[in-house]
Motif scaffolding. Sequence first.
Motif, short mmCIF file in Angstrom:
data_model
loop_
_atom_site.label_atom_id
_atom_site.label_comp_id
_atom_site.label_asym_id
_atom_site.label_seq_id
_atom_site.Cartn_x
_atom_site.Cartn_y
_atom_site.Cartn_z
N ALA A 56 0.83 -1.20 0.00
CA ALA A 56 0.00 0.00 0.00
C ALA A 56 0.87 1.26 0.00
O ALA A 56 0.58 2.22 -0.72
CB ALA A 56 -0.93 0.00 1.22
N PHE A 57 1.94 1.24 0.77
CA PHE A 57 2.85 2.39 0.82
C PHE A 57 3.46 2.66 -0.55
O PHE A 57 3.54 3.80 -0.99
CB PHE A 57 3.96 2.16 1.86
N LEU A 58 3.89 1.59 -1.23
CA LEU A 58 4.52 1.75 -2.55
C LEU A 58 3.50 1.85 -3.68
O LEU A 58 3.86 2.11 -4.82
CB LEU A 58 5.47 0.58 -2.81
N ASN A 59 2.22 1.60 -3.35
CA ASN A 59 1.14 1.62 -4.34
C ASN A 59 1.42 0.64 -5.47
O ASN A 59 1.19 0.94 -6.65
CB ASN A 59 0.94 3.04 -4.88
N GLU A 60 1.93 -0.54 -5.07
CA GLU A 60 2.28 -1.58 -6.05
C GLU A 60 2.37 -2.93 -5.32
O GLU A 60 2.84 -2.99 -4.20
CB GLU A 60 3.63 -1.23 -6.66
N ASP A 61 1.91 -3.99 -5.97
CA ASP A 61 1.99 -5.32 -5.37
C ASP A 61 3.37 -5.92 -5.61
O ASP A 61 3.61 -6.56 -6.64
CB ASP A 61 0.90 -6.24 -5.95
N ILE A 62 4.25 -5.70 -4.66
CA ILE A 62 5.61 -6.23 -4.74
C ILE A 62 5.75 -7.42 -3.81
O ILE A 62 6.24 -8.47 -4.21
CB ILE A 62 6.64 -5.14 -4.40
N CYS A 63 5.33 -7.25 -2.57
CA CYS A 63 5.44 -8.32 -1.57
C CYS A 63 4.22 -9.24 -1.67
O CYS A 63 3.09 -8.76 -1.69
CB CYS A 63 5.52 -7.73 -0.17
N PRO A 64 4.45 -10.55 -1.73
CA PRO A 64 3.31 -11.47 -1.84
C PRO A 64 2.44 -11.48 -0.58
O PRO A 64 2.94 -11.32 0.52
CB PRO A 64 3.96 -12.84 -2.06
N THR A 65 1.15 -11.64 -0.81
CA THR A 65 0.19 -11.79 0.29
C THR A 65 -0.65 -13.02 -0.01
O THR A 65 -0.81 -13.40 -1.16
CB THR A 65 -0.71 -10.54 0.43
N ASP A 66 -1.18 -13.63 1.04
CA ASP A 66 -1.93 -14.87 0.86
C ASP A 66 -2.72 -15.15 2.12
O ASP A 66 -2.37 -14.67 3.19
CB ASP A 66 -0.95 -16.02 0.57
N ASP A 67 -3.78 -15.94 2.00
CA ASP A 67 -4.54 -16.35 3.18
C ASP A 67 -3.76 -17.34 4.03
O ASP A 67 -3.88 -17.36 5.25
CB ASP A 67 -5.88 -16.99 2.78
N GLY A 68 -2.93 -18.18 3.39
CA GLY A 68 -2.10 -19.14 4.12
C GLY A 68 -0.77 -18.52 4.46
O GLY A 68 -0.66 -17.33 4.73
N ILE A 69 0.28 -19.33 4.43
CA ILE A 69 1.62 -18.82 4.69
C ILE A 69 2.00 -17.90 3.55
O ILE A 69 2.02 -18.30 2.40
CB ILE A 69 2.65 -19.96 4.80
N ALA A 70 2.29 -16.67 3.88
CA ALA A 70 2.68 -15.73 2.82
C ALA A 70 4.18 -15.48 2.89
O ALA A 70 4.95 -16.19 2.27
CB ALA A 70 1.89 -14.44 2.94
N THR A 71 4.61 -14.51 3.66
CA THR A 71 6.02 -14.14 3.69
C THR A 71 6.82 -15.16 4.49
O THR A 71 6.61 -15.33 5.67
CB THR A 71 6.20 -12.74 4.29
N SER A 72 7.76 -15.81 3.81
CA SER A 72 8.61 -16.81 4.46
C SER A 72 10.08 -16.41 4.43
O SER A 72 10.93 -17.15 4.92
CB SER A 72 8.45 -18.17 3.77
#
Length: 176
Positions: free
Chosen positions: A64-80
């Motif tokens: 949201a800060f960068l106004n771009e989808d860079i970091c993956p998001t997910d309902d399950g395990i996302a950032t590893s």
Amino acid sequence: MIKEIEIAKRLETTLKQVEPILIKHHKETDIESVKKMLDYVLSNNVSILVCGEFKRGKSSFINAFLNEDICPTDDGIATSVVSIIKYGPKRKVTRFYYTPLSKDLQQEEISFESIDKYAKGSSLEIDNTMMLVIEVPSSKLENGLTLIDTPGVGGLDSRHLYLTLYVLPKADIVFF
């Protein structure tokens, strides 16, 4: 910030004046330490580590800060993995990982589209990736701001806590 730069420049001038005295008293390492600190303050670089409990929107906040989808998001395990997002003139992603046969950290450039593949899931699913360095031509990062996305704390995978704690001291600011 301007006031801090003025103070740093005054300290730099003072250091130049007292440097001969410090050298006379064999304080060369102290001189070098102060010079490194002053260089850092004057460089205008700052890194912000985004940390928090597991599944609390750390990656979503950065996107949201960068106004771009860079970091993956997910309902399950996302950032590893730890993702370091910084300015670059073109999009570039460098993956850092371990192989079963090597004790040394390996690195390779991957495509921007492969971020999800190496950033979310179990350690086997991400092929032992430890960190991604993501460069993007964002005006918000152009003046030295670096964002660090972490797996967070409080999840079931102890690797996430380890990676987060490992990178924590490398940040200038922690946003929890």
